[in-house]
Write an enzyme that holds these catalytic residues in place. Structure first.
Site, PDB file in Angstrom:
ATOM      1  CB  SER A  29     -57.979  83.245 -29.025  1.00  0.00           C
ATOM      2  OG  SER A  29     -57.752  82.054 -29.879  1.00  0.00           O
ATOM      3  CG  ASP A  77     -41.016  78.732 -22.801  1.00  0.00           C
ATOM      4  OD1 ASP A  77     -41.875  78.761 -21.929  1.00  0.00           O
ATOM      5  OD2 ASP A  77     -41.244  77.628 -23.580  1.00  0.00           O
ATOM      6  CB  VAL A  78     -43.662  81.829 -19.232  1.00  0.00           C
ATOM      7  CG1 VAL A  78     -44.329  83.227 -20.132  1.00  0.00           C
ATOM      8  CG2 VAL A  78     -44.363  80.777 -19.479  1.00  0.00           C
ATOM      9  CB  ALA A  97     -52.411  85.859 -21.983  1.00  0.00           C
ATOM     10  CE  LYS A 143     -62.000  73.649 -18.137  1.00  0.00           C
ATOM     11  NZ  LYS A 143     -62.737  74.908 -18.549  1.00  0.00           N
ATOM     12  CG  ASN A 183     -65.687  76.996 -21.505  1.00  0.00           C
ATOM     13  OD1 ASN A 183     -64.858  76.092 -22.103  1.00  0.00           O
ATOM     14  ND2 ASN A 183     -66.188  76.910 -20.202  1.00  0.00           N
ATOM     15  N   GLY A 186     -65.423  81.175 -29.338  1.00  0.00           N
ATOM     16  CA  GLY A 186     -64.590  81.569 -30.556  1.00  0.00           C
ATOM     17  C   GLY A 186     -63.229  81.561 -30.201  1.00  0.00           C
TER      18      GLY A 186
END
Length: 345
Positions: A29, A77-78, A97, A143, A183, A186
């Site tokens: 996103s 892939d990281v 990200a 978090k 957070n 959307g």
């Protein structure tokens, strides 16, 4: 008279014209919103979308087909440092990200979470240093402050590694910083889409883990703006925290599902009642600005730019904490409706 909530617009002086940018997790996103914004604002030389999902890459290539001259899609892939180094050749900026972000999934699959969020972070740092990438900024989460779940712990470890990456890169130009926010309204998998699905299926009940729960909220657009703004400002070692509003989860649910009955089901494994973005221990190195807080590094030996940086922010109080339950800014029903309307345009 009640104060009207101000939605921060995060301004940037960054010039990405003729620059090459790599975004890991670029089909998520945030990645899609980032690509859209960058293509609107700049004439970039290359914009590399690095991810594992070939289907989403194909969809993005179709969505942005008019920019095919500068977009590059790397399957990777990281966890694979060699592939990252290939993707990072000739890159000016990296936005990291990619992450495993779902709290219950991470609790059940901790080794996979560590491999992506911690070892993957190390690989991004190594690739940036090897390819002499000017600036790399990593997306973190609320978090990561005082973590109680494996996702938060993995992102705290990642944050620490990105700050320390500046020491590893002391003799080259590569610099690293972190953005930490709450957070995203959307974004894929967010409560917004869960509630939309409940409405679509015409369910009569909405589950909530605890009616006291609060969270920080930010839009995708704000998140992208904040990353670009922080990328412009960083000299290395900073953790950037935006000033964003809080809202009770129960109020969020009542706004979207006013006719459904809310049932309390109990906190899930690894879940907090309230989120924290700056701890009391962080406060020793935290400075307040108009639209953000910046946690400066406690050790910064890597270069004269860092040592000579003029800090113009106001030092926060020694016992300061930035938590979602004692925030000074709160989303009200009309604020949330306004944000959701902007998302759905």
């Amino acid at each position: 008279m009640e104060k009207k909530l101000k939605f921060n617009k995060f301004k940037t002086n960054l010039n990405l014209n003729n620059k090459s940018i790599l975004i890991t997790g670029g089909t998520g996103s945030f990645g899609q919103a980032f690509v859209k914004k960058v293509l609107q604002l700049y004439n970039v030389k290359r914009l590399i979308i690095f991810s594992r999902d070939e289907h989403k890459q194909h969809e993005m290539a179709s969505l942005f087909k008019e920019h095919a001259n500068c977009l590059r899609f790397f399957i990777g892939d990281v966890r694979d440092v060699d592939r990252l180094k290939t993707a990072a050749r000739g890159i000016d900026y990296i936005v990291h990200a990619a992450a495993l972000k779902h709290v219950p999934t991470a609790e059940y699959n901790p080794f996979e979470c560590i491999r992506t969020n911690v070892l993957g972070a190390e690989n991004v740092i190594q690739a940036a240093i090897s390819c002499n990438v000017k600036k790399t900024i990593a997306l973190s989460t609320d978090k990561a402050a005082n973590p109680v779940n494996i996702y938060g712990a993995s992102k705290l470890a990642s944050d620490k590694m990105f700050i320390s990456g500046n020491h590893l890169a002391a003799n080259v130009n590569a610099r690293f910083a972190v953005v930490r926010y709450g957070n995203v309204i959307g974004s894929r998998g967010s409560i917004y889409w869960v509630l939309k699905d409940i409405l679509l299926r015409k369910l009569k009940k909405v589950p909530i883990t605890d009616k006291r729960m609060t969270r920080f909220w930010i839009t995708l657009d704000q998140g992208v703006e904040f990353v670009l703004s922080s990328l412009s400002d960083m000299t290395g070692g900073e953790i950037y925290v935006p000033k964003i509003p809080s809202m009770k989860i129960i109020d969020f649910i009542k706004t979207l599902c006013p006719n459904q009955k809310i049932t309390e089901i109990g906190i899930r494994p690894g879940e907090k009642l309230h989120e924290k973005m700056i701890t009391e221990d962080d406060a020793r190195n935290t400075y307040e600005y108009k639209d953000r807080y910046i946690i400066e590094p406690s050790i910064h030996l890597w270069d004269s730019r860092r040592k000579e940086k003029k800090i113009i922010g106001k030092k926060v109080k020694e016992n300061f904490e930035y938590t979602s339950d004692i925030n000074t800014e709160w989303l009200k029903k009309e604020d949330l409706i306004s944000l959701l309307n902007s998302i759905n345009k």
